[in-house]
Scaffold this motif. Structure first.
Motif, PDB file in Angstrom:
ATOM      1  N   PHE A 133      41.705  24.950  37.476  1.00 37.67           N
ATOM      2  CA  PHE A 133      42.532  23.841  37.957  1.00 37.67           C
ATOM      3  C   PHE A 133      43.928  24.308  38.341  1.00 37.67           C
ATOM      4  CE2 PHE A 133      39.466  21.074  35.647  1.00 37.67           C
ATOM      5  CZ  PHE A 133      39.144  20.252  36.711  1.00 37.67           C
ATOM      6  N   SER A 134      44.467  25.245  37.580  1.00 39.65           N
ATOM      7  CA  SER A 134      45.825  25.731  37.852  1.00 39.65           C
ATOM      8  C   SER A 134      45.872  26.502  39.163  1.00 39.65           C
ATOM      9  CB  SER A 134      46.292  26.617  36.694  1.00 39.65           C
ATOM     10  OG  SER A 134      46.301  25.903  35.478  1.00 39.65           O
ATOM     11  N   ILE A 135      44.911  27.397  39.360  1.00 39.14           N
ATOM     12  CA  ILE A 135      44.890  28.190  40.595  1.00 39.14           C
ATOM     13  C   ILE A 135      44.600  27.296  41.790  1.00 39.14           C
ATOM     14  CG2 ILE A 135      43.652  30.027  41.814  1.00 39.14           C
ATOM     15  CD1 ILE A 135      43.276  31.362  39.049  1.00 39.14           C
ATOM     16  N   LYS A 136      43.670  26.378  41.620  1.00 38.66           N
ATOM     17  CA  LYS A 136      43.339  25.455  42.715  1.00 38.66           C
ATOM     18  C   LYS A 136      44.548  24.612  43.103  1.00 38.66           C
ATOM     19  CE  LYS A 136      40.890  23.140  45.649  1.00 38.66           C
ATOM     20  NZ  LYS A 136      40.446  23.780  46.915  1.00 38.66           N
ATOM     21  N   PHE A 163      35.652  33.173  41.002  1.00 33.06           N
ATOM     22  CA  PHE A 163      36.652  32.410  41.755  1.00 33.06           C
ATOM     23  C   PHE A 163      36.897  33.021  43.131  1.00 33.06           C
ATOM     24  CE2 PHE A 163      39.033  30.191  38.009  1.00 33.06           C
ATOM     25  CZ  PHE A 163      37.840  29.649  37.594  1.00 33.06           C
ATOM     26  N   PRO A 164      37.235  34.315  43.208  1.00 34.87           N
ATOM     27  CA  PRO A 164      37.412  34.909  44.538  1.00 34.87           C
ATOM     28  C   PRO A 164      36.139  34.867  45.389  1.00 34.87           C
ATOM     29  CG  PRO A 164      38.392  36.300  42.851  1.00 34.87           C
ATOM     30  CD  PRO A 164      37.611  35.258  42.138  1.00 34.87           C
ATOM     31  N   MET A 165      34.967  34.901  44.734  1.00 36.49           N
ATOM     32  CA  MET A 165      33.711  34.809  45.485  1.00 36.49           C
ATOM     33  C   MET A 165      33.587  33.477  46.206  1.00 36.49           C
ATOM     34  SD  MET A 165      31.088  36.573  42.766  1.00 36.49           S
ATOM     35  CE  MET A 165      29.615  36.136  43.671  1.00 36.49           C
ATOM     36  N   SER A 166      34.213  32.432  45.652  1.00 34.02           N
ATOM     37  CA  SER A 166      34.186  31.116  46.296  1.00 34.02           C
ATOM     38  C   SER A 166      35.343  30.950  47.284  1.00 34.02           C
ATOM     39  CB  SER A 166      34.265  30.008  45.239  1.00 34.02           C
ATOM     40  OG  SER A 166      35.535  30.001  44.609  1.00 34.02           O
ATOM     41  N   GLY A 167      36.176  31.984  47.402  1.00 39.20           N
ATOM     42  CA  GLY A 167      37.319  31.926  48.311  1.00 39.20           C
ATOM     43  C   GLY A 167      38.595  31.441  47.663  1.00 39.20           C
ATOM     44  N   LEU A 168      38.575  31.307  46.332  1.00 38.01           N
ATOM     45  CA  LEU A 168      39.743  30.788  45.620  1.00 38.01           C
ATOM     46  C   LEU A 168      40.449  31.921  44.883  1.00 38.01           C
ATOM     47  CD1 LEU A 168      41.247  28.141  44.816  1.00 38.01           C
ATOM     48  CD2 LEU A 168      39.844  28.125  42.764  1.00 38.01           C
ATOM     49  N   PRO A 200      48.420  40.108  49.966  1.00 35.12           N
ATOM     50  CA  PRO A 200      47.194  40.547  50.634  1.00 35.12           C
ATOM     51  C   PRO A 200      46.006  40.443  49.684  1.00 35.12           C
ATOM     52  CG  PRO A 200      48.557  42.429  50.033  1.00 35.12           C
ATOM     53  CD  PRO A 200      49.365  41.208  49.735  1.00 35.12           C
ATOM     54  N   ALA A 201      44.824  40.258  50.243  1.00 32.60           N
ATOM     55  CA  ALA A 201      43.619  40.047  49.432  1.00 32.60           C
ATOM     56  C   ALA A 201      43.371  41.210  48.484  1.00 32.60           C
ATOM     57  CB  ALA A 201      42.410  39.841  50.343  1.00 32.60           C
ATOM     58  N   LEU A 202      43.735  42.429  48.911  1.00 32.04           N
ATOM     59  CA  LEU A 202      43.499  43.611  48.060  1.00 32.04           C
ATOM     60  C   LEU A 202      44.265  43.538  46.751  1.00 32.04           C
ATOM     61  CD1 LEU A 202      42.890  46.271  50.590  1.00 32.04           C
ATOM     62  CD2 LEU A 202      42.500  46.814  48.293  1.00 32.04           C
ATOM     63  N   ILE A 203      45.403  42.870  46.768  1.00 29.95           N
ATOM     64  CA  ILE A 203      46.203  42.680  45.550  1.00 29.95           C
ATOM     65  C   ILE A 203      45.880  41.338  44.909  1.00 29.95           C
ATOM     66  CG2 ILE A 203      48.555  42.411  44.669  1.00 29.95           C
ATOM     67  CD1 ILE A 203      49.481  44.314  46.877  1.00 29.95           C
ATOM     68  N   ALA A 204      45.706  40.319  45.737  1.00 25.13           N
ATOM     69  CA  ALA A 204      45.533  38.954  45.230  1.00 25.13           C
ATOM     70  C   ALA A 204      44.259  38.795  44.411  1.00 25.13           C
ATOM     71  CB  ALA A 204      45.528  37.972  46.401  1.00 25.13           C
ATOM     72  N   VAL A 205      43.162  39.382  44.857  1.00 26.52           N
ATOM     73  CA  VAL A 205      41.875  39.197  44.167  1.00 26.52           C
ATOM     74  C   VAL A 205      41.887  39.795  42.761  1.00 26.52           C
ATOM     75  CG1 VAL A 205      39.423  39.799  44.198  1.00 26.52           C
ATOM     76  CG2 VAL A 205      40.515  38.900  46.263  1.00 26.52           C
ATOM     77  N   PRO A 206      42.237  41.101  42.591  1.00 30.51           N
ATOM     78  CA  PRO A 206      42.284  41.625  41.213  1.00 30.51           C
ATOM     79  C   PRO A 206      43.341  40.949  40.350  1.00 30.51           C
ATOM     80  CG  PRO A 206      43.098  43.262  42.786  1.00 30.51           C
ATOM     81  CD  PRO A 206      42.487  42.160  43.576  1.00 30.51           C
ATOM     82  N   PHE A 207      44.468  40.569  40.950  1.00 27.66           N
ATOM     83  CA  PHE A 207      45.511  39.867  40.200  1.00 27.66           C
ATOM     84  C   PHE A 207      44.984  38.524  39.678  1.00 27.66           C
ATOM     85  CE2 PHE A 207      48.997  36.674  40.382  1.00 27.66           C
ATOM     86  CZ  PHE A 207      49.729  37.129  39.290  1.00 27.66           C
ATOM     87  N   THR A 208      44.249  37.804  40.523  1.00 32.18           N
ATOM     88  CA  THR A 208      43.679  36.517  40.118  1.00 32.18           C
ATOM     89  C   THR A 208      42.676  36.689  38.987  1.00 32.18           C
ATOM     90  OG1 THR A 208      43.951  35.636  42.360  1.00 32.18           O
ATOM     91  CG2 THR A 208      42.384  34.498  40.924  1.00 32.18           C
ATOM     92  N   ILE A 209      41.823  37.691  39.088  1.00 29.38           N
ATOM     93  CA  ILE A 209      40.805  37.934  38.054  1.00 29.38           C
ATOM     94  C   ILE A 209      41.461  38.236  36.716  1.00 29.38           C
ATOM     95  CG2 ILE A 209      38.976  39.522  37.326  1.00 29.38           C
ATOM     96  CD1 ILE A 209      38.199  39.774  40.301  1.00 29.38           C
ATOM     97  N   ILE A 210      42.469  39.112  36.730  1.00 27.45           N
ATOM     98  CA  ILE A 210      43.177  39.466  35.488  1.00 27.45           C
ATOM     99  C   ILE A 210      43.878  38.235  34.911  1.00 27.45           C
ATOM    100  CG2 ILE A 210      45.089  40.822  34.537  1.00 27.45           C
ATOM    101  CD1 ILE A 210      44.336  43.010  36.593  1.00 27.45           C
ATOM    102  N   ILE A 235      44.813  33.547  44.179  1.00 29.50           N
ATOM    103  CA  ILE A 235      46.249  33.327  44.390  1.00 29.50           C
ATOM    104  C   ILE A 235      46.727  34.201  45.549  1.00 29.50           C
ATOM    105  CG2 ILE A 235      48.539  33.550  43.353  1.00 29.50           C
ATOM    106  CD1 ILE A 235      47.259  33.025  40.650  1.00 29.50           C
ATOM    107  N   ASN A 236      47.018  33.572  46.673  1.00 29.53           N
ATOM    108  CA  ASN A 236      47.442  34.343  47.843  1.00 29.53           C
ATOM    109  C   ASN A 236      48.919  34.144  48.168  1.00 29.53           C
ATOM    110  OD1 ASN A 236      47.354  31.740  48.705  1.00 29.53           O
ATOM    111  ND2 ASN A 236      45.869  32.073  50.357  1.00 29.53           N
ATOM    112  N   ASN A 237      49.635  33.439  47.265  1.00 28.66           N
ATOM    113  CA  ASN A 237      51.064  33.234  47.499  1.00 28.66           C
ATOM    114  C   ASN A 237      51.764  33.032  46.166  1.00 28.66           C
ATOM    115  OD1 ASN A 237      53.678  31.886  48.328  1.00 28.66           O
ATOM    116  ND2 ASN A 237      52.732  32.181  50.336  1.00 28.66           N
ATOM    117  N   MET A 238      52.941  33.632  46.005  1.00 24.77           N
ATOM    118  CA  MET A 238      53.692  33.558  44.750  1.00 24.77           C
ATOM    119  C   MET A 238      54.903  32.639  44.852  1.00 24.77           C
ATOM    120  SD  MET A 238      52.131  35.363  42.473  1.00 24.77           S
ATOM    121  CE  MET A 238      53.380  35.666  41.228  1.00 24.77           C
TER     122      MET A 238
END
Length: 404
Positions: free
Chosen positions: A273-276, A155-160, A175-185, A162-165
């Motif tokens: 779908f939820s993240i998108k 998902f993050p590889m495609s640019g998708l 920030p991407a450093l937090i958003a990317v691992p948070f999204t994966i988990i 969660i960058n906002n809560m």
């Protein structure tokens, strides 16, 4: 006779002209492509599922009952094998037809949408094979987790990501450093939460169908027709499965479960779908509904998985050891049937969606989350009280019967 042939030709030409004129507008073409994809997926599922039952019977591919499981007969759990092929075939054919009727992907979205869809299909297909192997010969949970983290990273590889809560816990931009691992988990967690809900007839399948149906309508309303098409393709392949899953009879070899090949991919697709949908609006123009709807649709499996893990940790049990403490197990323990339990929990899911969509206009997002947690705790407490009451009644009945 010649006059009749001429009239028939004129009628045919007129009918075709009317149909083509109807589909001149983009939203009409979108309706056609969504309907086509839905029908193709539905027909493919209807055709393949009976053949899977025949193969399962011939090869003895059954899910044997045990103390933890809720069924007492040998039932195949290969229904999920139809999901991804049905979606890939119907979606690929529909996109090709879209180009034939001069309705290609939206040029403004084709780059990002195509990238997201390709990574999504690659991840879904990989997870599908992992689940199929688990259904057939078993896969250790460590290997399944590795596979889930691998596909979640797509998902993050495609640019998708969660960058906002949306102000939850006072957090907005990430920030991407937090958003990317948070999204994966989060993707791995949602995938497993949906998988854990696949414990009684119809719950995981019907719950996923409701989510995909709602997302399909919402994406269509936003003009993101390719995502709406994918949503309805999933609705199409789930409908025939639910017939076999809910109304099938084990003695007649017409009942089946979706297995991990189905539940893992459904969870993975729901997380997409939820993240998108959460990221549909641009930062600075945030609509809290974009957060509330995905949160509401997934709240029941997500909260239940968290509750069960907390109970296991409190009782010093292994976190990944299967037990009968999930909310659907509690419903069965109160004396409800599979269908009644599924109806109760799906009704609860829909109530959450409508309640949160209404309440988010009147209260803070953090307060809304707290209300949802308290309501879930209350529901679990009520079920626990009914279980104790049923056990006491059974105990009294046994004592009266034995004369003690």
């Amino acid at each position: 006779m010649l006059c009749e042939k001429t009239n028939f030709k004129e009628m045919t030409t007129s009918l075709l002209s009317t149909i083509l004129a109807y589909f001149q507008e983009d939203y009409r073409k979108a309706e056609f492509s969504i309907l086509l994809c839905f029908i193709l997926s539905l027909l493919f599922s209807c055709f393949v599922l009976p053949r899977i039952l025949i193969i399962a019977k011939c090869k003895g591919l059954y899910d044997d009952p045990d103390a933890r499981k809720c069924h007492t007969a040998k039932i195949p759990r290969l229904g999920g094998l139809v999901f991804i092929p049905a979606v890939l075939i119907s979606l690929s054919f529909t996109i090709a037809v879209r180009y034939q009727i001069n309705f290609p992907l939206n040029p403004a979205l084709s780059g990002s949408a195509l990238l997201e869809l390709l990574f999504l299909m690659a991840g879904s297909l990989f997870l599908y094979f992992v689940g199929a192997k688990d259904d057939l010969i078993g896969v250790r949970y460590r290997k399944k987790f590795i596979a889930q983290f691998l596909v979640a990273s797509m998902f993050p590889m495609s640019g998708l990501y969660i960058n906002n809560m949306y102000g939850l816990f006072g957090v907005y931009e990430l920030p991407a450093l937090i958003a990317v691992p948070f999204t994966i988990i989060l993707i791995v967690y949602i995938t497993n939460a949906v998988n854990l809900m696949d414990g009684i007839d119809g719950l995981a399948g019907a719950g996923s169908l409701i989510c995909f149906l709602i997302y399909g309508l919402l994406y269509f309303d936003k003009g993101l027709w390719i995502y709406s098409t994918l949503s309805f393709a999933l609705v199409g392949c789930l409908l025939p499965f639910l017939y076999y899953n809910i109304f099938g009879i084990p003695e007649r070899n017409t009942k089946m479960f979706m297995g991990d090949s189905g539940s893992l991919t459904m969870g993975y697709l729901l997380s997409f779908f939820s993240i998108k949908y959460t990221m549909c609006t641009d930062i600075g123009e945030l609509d809290v509904q974009n957060f509330v709807i995905p949160f509401s649709l997934l709240f029941m499996p997500v909260f239940d998985a968290l509750r069960v893990m907390c109970v296991r940790a409190f009782q010093n049990h292994p976190l990944f050891l299967a037990d009968r403490n999930h909310i659907h197990h509690k419903c069965l323990a109160t004396g409800l049937t599979h269908l009644q339990s599924t109806g109760l929990l799906l009704g609860y899911q829909l109530v959450i969606v409508f309640f949160n969509s209404w309440m988010c206009n009147y209260c803070n997002l953090n307060l809304l989350v707290i209300i949802n947690i308290l309501l879930a705790i209350f529901l679990n407490r009520v079920l626990t009280l009914f279980i104790y009451r049923k056990r006491n009644e059974e105990s009294v009945s046994v004592r009266n019967h034995t004369g003690l």
